[in-house]
Enzyme design. Structure first.
Site, short mmCIF file in Angstrom:
data_model
loop_
_atom_site.label_atom_id
_atom_site.label_comp_id
_atom_site.label_asym_id
_atom_site.label_seq_id
_atom_site.Cartn_x
_atom_site.Cartn_y
_atom_site.Cartn_z
N GLY A 86 -1.71 -0.18 12.80
CA GLY A 86 -2.14 1.08 12.22
C GLY A 86 -3.25 1.74 13.00
O GLY A 86 -3.71 1.24 14.02
N THR B 75 -8.70 4.10 9.43
CA THR B 75 -8.75 4.20 7.98
C THR B 75 -10.19 4.08 7.52
O THR B 75 -11.04 3.52 8.22
CB THR B 75 -7.86 3.15 7.28
OG1 THR B 75 -7.68 3.52 5.92
CG2 THR B 75 -8.47 1.76 7.35
N HIS C 117 -12.76 2.80 4.42
CA HIS C 117 -12.94 1.98 3.22
C HIS C 117 -14.28 2.33 2.60
O HIS C 117 -15.26 2.59 3.33
CB HIS C 117 -12.93 0.49 3.56
CG HIS C 117 -11.66 0.00 4.16
ND1 HIS C 117 -10.44 0.12 3.54
CD2 HIS C 117 -11.41 -0.63 5.34
CE1 HIS C 117 -9.50 -0.41 4.29
NE2 HIS C 117 -10.06 -0.86 5.40
N ALA D 13 -5.24 -1.39 1.13
CA ALA D 13 -6.35 -0.73 0.43
C ALA D 13 -5.77 0.29 -0.53
O ALA D 13 -4.98 1.15 -0.14
CB ALA D 13 -7.28 -0.05 1.43
N CYS E 238 -4.73 7.17 9.57
CA CYS E 238 -3.44 6.77 10.18
C CYS E 238 -2.78 7.95 10.88
O CYS E 238 -1.56 8.11 10.88
CB CYS E 238 -2.52 6.15 9.14
SG CYS E 238 -3.17 4.60 8.50
#
EC number: 2.3.1.181
Length: 224
Positions: free
Chosen positions: A68, A71, A73, A145, A161
């Site tokens: 990927g 991203t 978090h 996630a 992504c």
């Protein structure tokens, strides 16, 4: 599959525990386990990702082993890291993760599904869960996630992504009230069942050797 809630964590701290358990599973020192956590704000970029998908460098950014791209978090997001000895094709394993998330969201009345040509879990054209997996020594790690109460605007730090930040959606935005811990643990339980394993909640990690390796953030100049 054992399931352990480790609370809110700094990414590098959770990564080191995950790596230690990965090595232990690969060596047969412990069995399959899923870590469930909620991270402090962080951006990670997968091995096939591009740093130019990071738009705003105001939180730590790490290059990691998973597949990927970029991203984000942060608080309000349930993160599940299954560390599992693979006895299924990788596609079957990733499908099982997606199915576990879809079934978990279904218990909250959210109709989610898959999207052709894209990994993750979707509600219409909006992405509610992101998946990134790594496999070494036939043991899978990293994971999924799920956006619970996180504000989707937090994803404006990145092209998630490779997609526009506006693609992201959360359970809260859909009008659903849920606890991060509950969503993460239920997803891990459902994943175990999808894989034909027995879920077992535990209160502390197995005693395994700790890896010496430490994850360092990417260091770049930030223009004012």
């Amino acid at each position: 599959m054992k399931i352990l809630w480790i609370g809110r964590t700094q990414y590098a701290e959770a990564w080191r525990l995950m790596k230690s358990l990965h090595c232990a599973v690969a060596q047969g020192l412990t069995g399959d386990i899923a870590l469930v956590t909620e991270h402090e704000p962080v951006v990670t970029v997968g091995k096939h990702g591009r740093l130019n998908n990071v738009i705003k460098w105001d939180v730590p950014v790490y290059l990691v082993e998973r597949g990927g791209d970029a991203t984000y978090h942060g608080p309000g997001q349930a993160v599940v890291y299954p560390i599992v000895a693979l006895r299924w094709p990788l596609k079957r394993y990733i499908d099982a993760i997606e199915d576990a998330v879809i079934k978990t969201l279904g218990t909250y009345g959210i109709l989610a599904g898959k999207k052709q040509g894209h990994r993750g879990v979707w509600v219409g054209d909006r992405k509610i869960a992101s998946i990134g997996i790594a496999v070494e020594n036939n043991v899978a790690y990293h994971g999924v996630a799920i956006n619970v109460t996180i504000d989707p605007r937090e994803f404006a730090r990145i092209n998630p992504c490779g997609l526009p930040a506006s693609t992201m959606i959360s359970m809260k935005e859909l009008g659903v009230v849920a606890e991060v811990r509950d969503v993460g643990i239920e997803t891990a339980k459902k994943l175990a069942l999808e894989l034909g394993l027995t879920p077992e909640l535990i209160s502390k990690p197995p005693e395994v050797p700790q890896v010496a390796e430490e994850l360092k953030p990417v260091r770049v100049a930030i223009n004012a």
